[in-house]
Design a protein around this motif. Structure first.
Motif, short mmCIF file in Angstrom:
data_model
loop_
_atom_site.label_atom_id
_atom_site.label_comp_id
_atom_site.label_asym_id
_atom_site.label_seq_id
_atom_site.Cartn_x
_atom_site.Cartn_y
_atom_site.Cartn_z
N UNK A 48 0.84 -1.19 0.00
CA UNK A 48 0.00 0.00 0.00
C UNK A 48 0.88 1.24 0.00
N UNK A 49 0.23 2.41 -0.08
CA UNK A 49 0.99 3.64 -0.09
C UNK A 49 1.78 3.86 -1.37
N UNK A 50 1.33 3.25 -2.47
CA UNK A 50 2.01 3.40 -3.75
C UNK A 50 1.54 4.67 -4.44
N UNK A 51 2.47 5.33 -5.12
CA UNK A 51 2.18 6.62 -5.75
C UNK A 51 1.94 6.44 -7.24
N UNK A 52 0.67 6.50 -7.63
CA UNK A 52 0.28 6.29 -9.03
C UNK A 52 0.93 5.03 -9.61
N UNK A 53 0.64 3.87 -9.01
CA UNK A 53 1.24 2.61 -9.50
C UNK A 53 0.70 2.22 -10.85
N UNK A 54 1.55 1.69 -11.71
CA UNK A 54 1.17 1.33 -13.07
C UNK A 54 1.45 -0.16 -13.33
N UNK A 55 2.38 -0.46 -14.22
CA UNK A 55 2.58 -1.83 -14.67
C UNK A 55 3.28 -2.72 -13.66
N UNK A 56 2.99 -4.02 -13.78
CA UNK A 56 3.56 -5.06 -12.91
C UNK A 56 4.40 -6.00 -13.76
N UNK A 57 5.60 -6.33 -13.29
CA UNK A 57 6.45 -7.32 -13.96
C UNK A 57 6.78 -8.43 -12.98
N UNK A 58 6.44 -9.68 -13.34
CA UNK A 58 6.77 -10.83 -12.51
C UNK A 58 8.20 -11.26 -12.81
N UNK A 59 8.98 -11.53 -11.75
CA UNK A 59 10.37 -11.94 -11.92
C UNK A 59 10.55 -13.42 -11.60
N UNK A 60 11.65 -13.98 -12.08
CA UNK A 60 11.88 -15.42 -11.95
C UNK A 60 12.12 -15.85 -10.51
N UNK A 61 12.43 -14.93 -9.60
CA UNK A 61 12.65 -15.29 -8.20
C UNK A 61 11.36 -15.22 -7.38
N UNK A 62 10.24 -14.99 -8.05
CA UNK A 62 8.95 -14.93 -7.36
C UNK A 62 8.55 -13.53 -6.93
N UNK A 63 9.45 -12.57 -7.09
CA UNK A 63 9.12 -11.19 -6.72
C UNK A 63 8.42 -10.48 -7.86
N UNK A 64 7.89 -9.31 -7.55
CA UNK A 64 7.22 -8.47 -8.54
C UNK A 64 7.88 -7.10 -8.57
N UNK A 65 7.91 -6.50 -9.76
CA UNK A 65 8.32 -5.11 -9.90
C UNK A 65 7.07 -4.29 -10.23
N UNK A 66 6.90 -3.18 -9.56
CA UNK A 66 5.80 -2.27 -9.83
C UNK A 66 6.39 -0.91 -10.17
N UNK A 67 5.97 -0.35 -11.31
CA UNK A 67 6.41 0.98 -11.69
C UNK A 67 5.51 2.01 -11.01
#
Length: 364
Positions: A48-67
């Motif tokens: 939570x507390x994300x500032x205008x979150x946009x795209x999500x990228x799933x990574x091979x280690x199970x984590x996610x990147x959020x722009x």
């Protein structure tokens, strides 16, 4: 939002790109959506507390990147466009807490009386740059997406409206200049890059302002790969794009924000786009699910000519093209990004306009 690109930029961040190659429109019957009443969707807030979150990228280690497109410049006067360094890339490990792995990226927004409601343009998608270190980022600019607007913000805004690397700051493709120079759809000059996929050493990016998909080999040059035609009188507004291992592309378009105007296009290698399904509404992102079928995220179930209503999620069976609406009730509020991690879990960036955005996990 109406069927014009001008109104699109009021809802989501804008920027640019293009060059000319018209894609023929294939005939396709409107999608006959079925509602899956056997599941009740659960929603878990992961970050939570994300500032205008946009795209999500799933990574091979199970984590996610959020722009995060950021919040522009905090304290910017209401009605004035300002540039700030509030854009970021957020990493969310599976079961762990979020952390901003890159901060200080350019973000622009018009100041509002309520700072928490600011609608910023900036980083819209990020992927790990394994070859050079850091990340490859697609950043929007805000409308009108022109070189003049960007120049007015100063040199620190140079990566807005581009695909660039955080490691060395190299611009891999300047979508704003591309749109201003070529204007492939012949309309007003207003770019809005939204999503991209890696393509060899370069990229393919959707431009929701130019109504096209733009190719960049990674050397700073760009060319128009596909120009998506209108849906009747409505602009196509390309948004989500994904690519299968065999090179087949799937591209979503919003259809000018009109109810039933959205389509999803299929592009087999070496061929032109053909409509896979139509009759959807306001599709802003797509992703493959754990079965290899497509999930499609709707920003709003009503016309964007008025205030957005709750979003929704649909599944497209790629063997039959059948569309199933997954019941999400009113839980999705101005959703923007869609991602599926290596475990098959489905994530959405929710409340994506403002500084109280969320990354949520859906269970169904």
């Amino acid at each position: 939002m109406s069927n014009s690109r001008t109104s699109w930029k009021k809802v989501l961040p804008a920027a640019a790109v293009a060059a000319v190659m018209t894609a023929p429109m294939a005939a396709a019957a409107p999608a006959q959506a079925q509602t899956d009443e056997t599941h009740t969707v659960g929603l878990t807030v992961v970050a939570s507390g994300l500032k205008n979150p946009r795209g999500i990228t799933a990574q091979s280690d199970g984590s996610l990147l959020v722009a995060e497109s950021g919040e522009g410049l905090p304290g910017c006067a209401a009605g004035t466009r300002c540039l700030g360094a509030t854009g970021a890339i957020v990493k969310v490990p599976f079961g762990g807490a979020k952390s901003r792995v890159v901060t200080g990226l350019p973000s622009t927004a018009v100041g509002t009386a309520d700072p928490a409601a600011v609608n910023a343009s900036g980083p819209a998608q990020a992927v790990r740059d394994t070859a050079n270190g850091g990340y490859t980022v697609l950043a929007s600019l805000g409308g009108p997406g022109t070189p003049e607007l960007r120049s007015s913000l100063g040199d620190a805004a140079r990566t807005l409206g581009t695909v660039f690397r955080t490691g060395d700051g190299k611009v891999l493709g300047d979508l704003v200049t591309h749109e201003a120079t070529l204007n492939p759809d012949g309309g007003d000059v207003n770019g809005n890059p939204w999503r991209f996929v890696q393509d060899g050493s370069g990229f393919l990016a959707t431009d929701a302002g130019s109504n096209d998909v733009v190719a960049g080999p990674g050397d700073g040059t760009t060319s128009t790969k596909y120009l998506l035609p209108k849906n009747g009188t409505a602009e196509s507004v390309p948004t989500g794009i994904v690519k299968k291992a065999d090179g087949t592309l799937y591209i979503a378009d919003m259809g000018g924000g009109q109810v039933g105007g959205s389509r999803i296009w299929k592009v087999p290698p070496g061929q032109q786009p053909e409509v896979l399904v139509s009759g959807l509404t306001n599709i802003v992102d797509i992703a493959f699910d754990w079965k290899g079928d497509l999930l499609a995220l709707s920003y709003s179930s009503s016309s964007l000519a008025g205030a957005p209503t709750a979003g929704s999620l649909s599944e497209i069976d790629l063997s039959t093209n059948a569309v199933t609406t997954i019941p999400t009730g009113d839980k999705l509020k101005q959703p923007s990004g869609l991602g599926v991690d290596i475990f098959g879990c489905v994530y959405v960036t929710n409340n994506s306009v403002g500084t109280n955005g969320q990354l949520v996990r859906l269970s169904y």
